[in-house]
Design an enzyme around this catalytic site. Structure first.
Site, PDB file in Angstrom:
ATOM      1  N   GLY A  38      -1.460  -0.486   7.512  1.00 40.34           N
ATOM      2  CA  GLY A  38      -0.210  -1.052   8.009  1.00 40.34           C
ATOM      3  C   GLY A  38       0.214  -0.426   9.323  1.00 40.34           C
ATOM      4  O   GLY A  38      -0.447   0.487   9.850  1.00 40.34           O
ATOM      5  N   ASP A  53       1.685   7.539  -0.069  1.00 41.23           N
ATOM      6  CA  ASP A  53       0.662   6.820  -0.820  1.00 41.23           C
ATOM      7  C   ASP A  53       1.175   6.577  -2.241  1.00 41.23           C
ATOM      8  O   ASP A  53       1.873   7.427  -2.803  1.00 41.23           O
ATOM      9  CB  ASP A  53      -0.628   7.652  -0.867  1.00 41.23           C
ATOM     10  CG  ASP A  53      -1.801   6.812  -1.294  1.00 41.23           C
ATOM     11  OD1 ASP A  53      -2.564   6.369  -0.412  1.00 41.23           O
ATOM     12  OD2 ASP A  53      -1.948   6.569  -2.520  1.00 41.23           O
ATOM     13  N   PHE A  75       2.544  -5.233  -2.542  1.00 38.82           N
ATOM     14  CA  PHE A  75       1.508  -5.762  -1.645  1.00 38.82           C
ATOM     15  C   PHE A  75       0.391  -4.753  -1.407  1.00 38.82           C
ATOM     16  O   PHE A  75      -0.709  -5.134  -1.008  1.00 38.82           O
ATOM     17  CB  PHE A  75       2.122  -6.108  -0.276  1.00 38.82           C
ATOM     18  CG  PHE A  75       3.165  -7.173  -0.331  1.00 38.82           C
ATOM     19  CD1 PHE A  75       2.819  -8.507  -0.209  1.00 38.82           C
ATOM     20  CD2 PHE A  75       4.496  -6.859  -0.531  1.00 38.82           C
ATOM     21  CE1 PHE A  75       3.777  -9.509  -0.278  1.00 38.82           C
ATOM     22  CE2 PHE A  75       5.462  -7.840  -0.594  1.00 38.82           C
ATOM     23  CZ  PHE A  75       5.106  -9.170  -0.472  1.00 38.82           C
ATOM     24  N   ALA A  76       0.682  -3.470  -1.582  1.00 40.47           N
ATOM     25  CA  ALA A  76      -0.272  -2.420  -1.197  1.00 40.47           C
ATOM     26  C   ALA A  76      -1.567  -2.551  -1.990  1.00 40.47           C
ATOM     27  O   ALA A  76      -1.544  -2.626  -3.213  1.00 40.47           O
ATOM     28  CB  ALA A  76       0.354  -1.050  -1.446  1.00 40.47           C
ATOM     29  N   TYR A 143     -12.779  -6.492  -6.149  1.00 38.83           N
ATOM     30  CA  TYR A 143     -11.420  -6.638  -5.609  1.00 38.83           C
ATOM     31  C   TYR A 143     -10.610  -7.611  -6.478  1.00 38.83           C
ATOM     32  O   TYR A 143      -9.508  -7.291  -6.941  1.00 38.83           O
ATOM     33  CB  TYR A 143     -11.500  -7.128  -4.157  1.00 38.83           C
ATOM     34  CG  TYR A 143     -10.242  -7.790  -3.647  1.00 38.83           C
ATOM     35  CD1 TYR A 143      -9.087  -7.047  -3.424  1.00 38.83           C
ATOM     36  CD2 TYR A 143     -10.204  -9.165  -3.389  1.00 38.83           C
ATOM     37  CE1 TYR A 143      -7.925  -7.659  -2.965  1.00 38.83           C
ATOM     38  CE2 TYR A 143      -9.056  -9.783  -2.935  1.00 38.83           C
ATOM     39  CZ  TYR A 143      -7.913  -9.032  -2.726  1.00 38.83           C
ATOM     40  OH  TYR A 143      -6.769  -9.635  -2.290  1.00 38.83           O
ATOM     41  N   GLY A 284     -21.697 -14.651  -2.670  1.00 40.84           N
ATOM     42  CA  GLY A 284     -20.413 -14.734  -3.363  1.00 40.84           C
ATOM     43  C   GLY A 284     -19.382 -15.632  -2.698  1.00 40.84           C
ATOM     44  O   GLY A 284     -18.288 -15.784  -3.228  1.00 40.84           O
TER      45      GLY A 284
HETATM   46  N1  LIG Z   1      -4.131 -11.745   3.589  1.00 41.75           N
HETATM   47  C1  LIG Z   1      -4.597 -12.615   2.715  1.00 41.75           C
HETATM   48  O1  LIG Z   1      -5.095 -13.689   3.071  1.00 41.75           O
HETATM   49  C2  LIG Z   1      -4.507 -12.333   1.243  1.00 41.75           C
HETATM   50  C3  LIG Z   1      -5.034 -13.266   0.332  1.00 41.75           C
HETATM   51  C4  LIG Z   1      -4.922 -12.990  -1.018  1.00 41.75           C
HETATM   52  C5  LIG Z   1      -4.298 -11.845  -1.458  1.00 41.75           C
HETATM   53  N2  LIG Z   1      -3.825 -10.950  -0.571  1.00 41.75           N
HETATM   54  C6  LIG Z   1      -3.176  -9.735  -1.063  1.00 41.75           C
HETATM   55  O2  LIG Z   1      -1.918  -9.636  -0.427  1.00 41.75           O
HETATM   56  C7  LIG Z   1      -1.578  -8.278  -0.194  1.00 41.75           C
HETATM   57  C8  LIG Z   1      -1.273  -8.087   1.267  1.00 41.75           C
HETATM   58  O3  LIG Z   1      -2.385  -8.475   2.049  1.00 41.75           O
HETATM   59  P1  LIG Z   1      -2.398  -8.163   3.596  1.00 41.75           P
HETATM   60  O4  LIG Z   1      -3.363  -9.074   4.232  1.00 41.75           O
HETATM   61  O5  LIG Z   1      -1.016  -8.102   4.084  1.00 41.75           O
HETATM   62  O6  LIG Z   1      -3.028  -6.700   3.580  1.00 41.75           O
HETATM   63  P2  LIG Z   1      -2.712  -5.466   4.548  1.00 41.75           P
HETATM   64  O7  LIG Z   1      -3.882  -4.555   4.464  1.00 41.75           O
HETATM   65  O8  LIG Z   1      -2.286  -5.957   5.885  1.00 41.75           O
HETATM   66  O9  LIG Z   1      -1.453  -4.780   3.860  1.00 41.75           O
HETATM   67  C9  LIG Z   1      -1.565  -3.880   2.786  1.00 41.75           C
HETATM   68  C10 LIG Z   1      -0.664  -2.711   3.096  1.00 41.75           C
HETATM   69  O10 LIG Z   1      -0.680  -1.804   1.994  1.00 41.75           O
HETATM   70  C11 LIG Z   1      -0.798  -0.476   2.494  1.00 41.75           C
HETATM   71  N3  LIG Z   1      -1.462   0.296   1.418  1.00 41.75           N
HETATM   72  C12 LIG Z   1      -2.692   0.071   0.875  1.00 41.75           C
HETATM   73  N4  LIG Z   1      -2.944   0.933  -0.109  1.00 41.75           N
HETATM   74  C13 LIG Z   1      -1.844   1.733  -0.217  1.00 41.75           C
HETATM   75  C14 LIG Z   1      -1.497   2.814  -1.057  1.00 41.75           C
HETATM   76  N5  LIG Z   1      -2.346   3.263  -1.996  1.00 41.75           N
HETATM   77  N6  LIG Z   1      -0.303   3.419  -0.897  1.00 41.75           N
HETATM   78  C15 LIG Z   1       0.579   2.958   0.056  1.00 41.75           C
HETATM   79  N7  LIG Z   1       0.296   1.931   0.880  1.00 41.75           N
HETATM   80  C16 LIG Z   1      -0.895   1.327   0.754  1.00 41.75           C
HETATM   81  C17 LIG Z   1      -1.595  -0.597   3.777  1.00 41.75           C
HETATM   82  O11 LIG Z   1      -1.386   0.480   4.669  1.00 41.75           O
HETATM   83  C18 LIG Z   1      -1.084  -1.918   4.329  1.00 41.75           C
HETATM   84  O12 LIG Z   1       0.041  -1.735   5.161  1.00 41.75           O
HETATM   85  C19 LIG Z   1      -2.759  -7.453  -0.684  1.00 41.75           C
HETATM   86  O13 LIG Z   1      -2.459  -7.013  -1.991  1.00 41.75           O
HETATM   87  C20 LIG Z   1      -3.895  -8.463  -0.699  1.00 41.75           C
HETATM   88  O14 LIG Z   1      -4.850  -8.105  -1.673  1.00 41.75           O
HETATM   89  C21 LIG Z   1      -3.905 -11.166   0.776  1.00 41.75           C
END
Ligand SMILES: NC(=O)c1ccc[n+]([C@@H]2O[C@H](COP(=O)([O-])OP(=O)(O)OC[C@H]3O[C@@H](n4cnc5c(N)ncnc54)[C@H](O)[C@@H]3O)[C@@H](O)[C@H]2O)c1
Length: 329
Positions: A38, A53, A75-76, A143, A284
């Site tokens: 992020g 974290d 979301f993390a 995942y 996949g």
């Molecule tokens: N972007 C997509 O198209 C999509 C599709 C399906 C599902 N998702 C899900 O949506 C969510 C958001 O996706 P995104 O694209 O915004 O991802 P992203 O990587 O931009 O955002 C995830 C955020 O979580 C933070 N993070 C990760 N692990 C962490 C932890 N252990 N502790 C604290 N912070 C942590 C990261 O620093 C990041 O800012 C995710 O869970 C992803 O699996 C996204």
């Protein structure tokens, strides 16, 4: 009354857009993010960022003990499908432990509402028509499996502790805040639209199209690109449902676009040619993944307002062009 939400991963792509939507309607937001993926600048003024974290359970407990919360949005996550095929147990352990640990903490602190970012990757083996919530779950990767584990934990949290949850399975989030405040900046970037835009802008080598021999009209994979602002709106509507019960929704536009159609849209919007080569299929990758989102439309009135592919690309292009280094370092 002003509502108060804790948002994990709120400095990331989808999370930052949801934080903006909640803040725009006047809610108070606290973001927990380790900033590994992020960006500090993606958390708009008005929301508070705690750099931590989720594995830091003492810190999480301290934050949750800070007064009343109307809900937690989670979301993390580690989110790279390909990486999860190479590091399956890291994904299963880190994602599931973070998610289930957070659910446990919510139960202990008496939180009533929880929203999970889940994924279309739950339907790894589905093929053909639009995918509704009752299609058999068969995660396409560790995942996806880790998200399914968290969904299952939420089911038990509801049954045993009354924690209501919205499990939102996004298809392909795309686009950027139409007001230009936020955009998509993953490192590494694996999502198609920013990759195609950067190829058009000459910021990366020609795009690799993985497979042109799928059983689709032009041979390339078809996906459902849903605007991130429409996704944000769905979160707000799903939160309202949690006053009565838990819900599970598949979130997409119900419109499939092939890789070549995305390339053509970027060429139309940007007025530049997109250089690309055709590479082998990736293991996949299903040929078609399109959502049937009738349930959320029917139950909440959700109507995507930014569904047009050219419009999605236009918002992404505008942000990318204005922010060549994304959010910077
Ligand atoms: N972007 C997509 O198209 C999509 C599709 C399906 C599902 N998702 C899900 O949506 C969510 C958001 O996706 P995104 O694209 O915004 O991802 P992203 O990587 O931009 O955002 C995830 C955020 O979580 C933070 N993070 C990760 N692990 C962490 C932890 N252990 N502790 C604290 N912070 C942590 C990261 O620093 C990041 O800012 C995710 O869970 C992803 O699996 C996204």
């Amino acid at each position: 009354m002003r509502r108060r939400y804790l948002v994990t991963g709120g400095a990331g792509y989808v999370g930052s857009h949801v934080v903006a939507a909640l803040a725009d309607r006047g809610d108070e937001i606290v973001v927990i993010d380790n900033l590994r993926q992020g960006h500090r600048r993606a958390v708009l003024d008005g929301a508070r960022l705690i750099e931590a974290d989720l594995s830091d359970s003492a810190r999480l407990d301290a934050v949750l003990a800070e007064g009343r919360w109307d809900g937690v949005l989670h979301f993390a996550s580690l989110s790279l499908v390909g990486e999860s095929m190479r590091q399956p147990f890291r994904y299963l352990m880190e994602n599931a432990m973070a998610g289930i640990g957070l659910i446990d903490a919510c139960v202990r602190h008496g939180i009533a509402r929880f929203v999970l970012s889940s994924t279309a990757n739950l339907f790894g083996s589905a093929s053909g028509g639009p995918i509704a919530e009752d299609v058999a779950i068969d995660p396409g990767s560790p995942y996806g499996e880790s998200k399914w584990m968290i969904e299952r934990a939420l089911l038990w949290a509801d049954r045993l502790h009354g924690l209501r949850s919205a499990r939102l399975r996004y298809f392909n989030a795309a686009g950027a805040d139409p007001a230009g405040r936020l955009g998509e900046d993953h490192r590494p970037e694996t999502h198609l639209i920013p990759l195609v835009i950067d190829a058009a802008l000459g910021r990366r080598p020609p795009l690799e199209v993985f497979g042109d021999d799928y059983p689709t009209p032009d041979g390339t994979c078809i996906r459902d690109y849903v605007h991130v602002t429409d996704l944000a709106e769905a979160h707000l509507l799903a939160l309202d449902q949690l006053d009565a019960r838990s819900v599970t929704y598949n979130l997409g536009n119900g419109l499939g676009h092939s890789v070549l159609q995305v390339i053509e849209a970027v060429e139309r919007v940007g007025g530049r040619r997109v250089p690309y080569t055709v590479a082998a299929r990736r293991p996949g990758d299903p040929a078609v993944l399109v959502a049937a989102s009738d349930l959320i439309r029917r139950e909440t009135g959700w109507t995507p307002k930014h569904a047009d592919l050219d419009h999605i690309v236009r918002t992404a292009w505008a942000w990318r062009e204005k922010h060549p280094d994304g959010y910077g370092n």
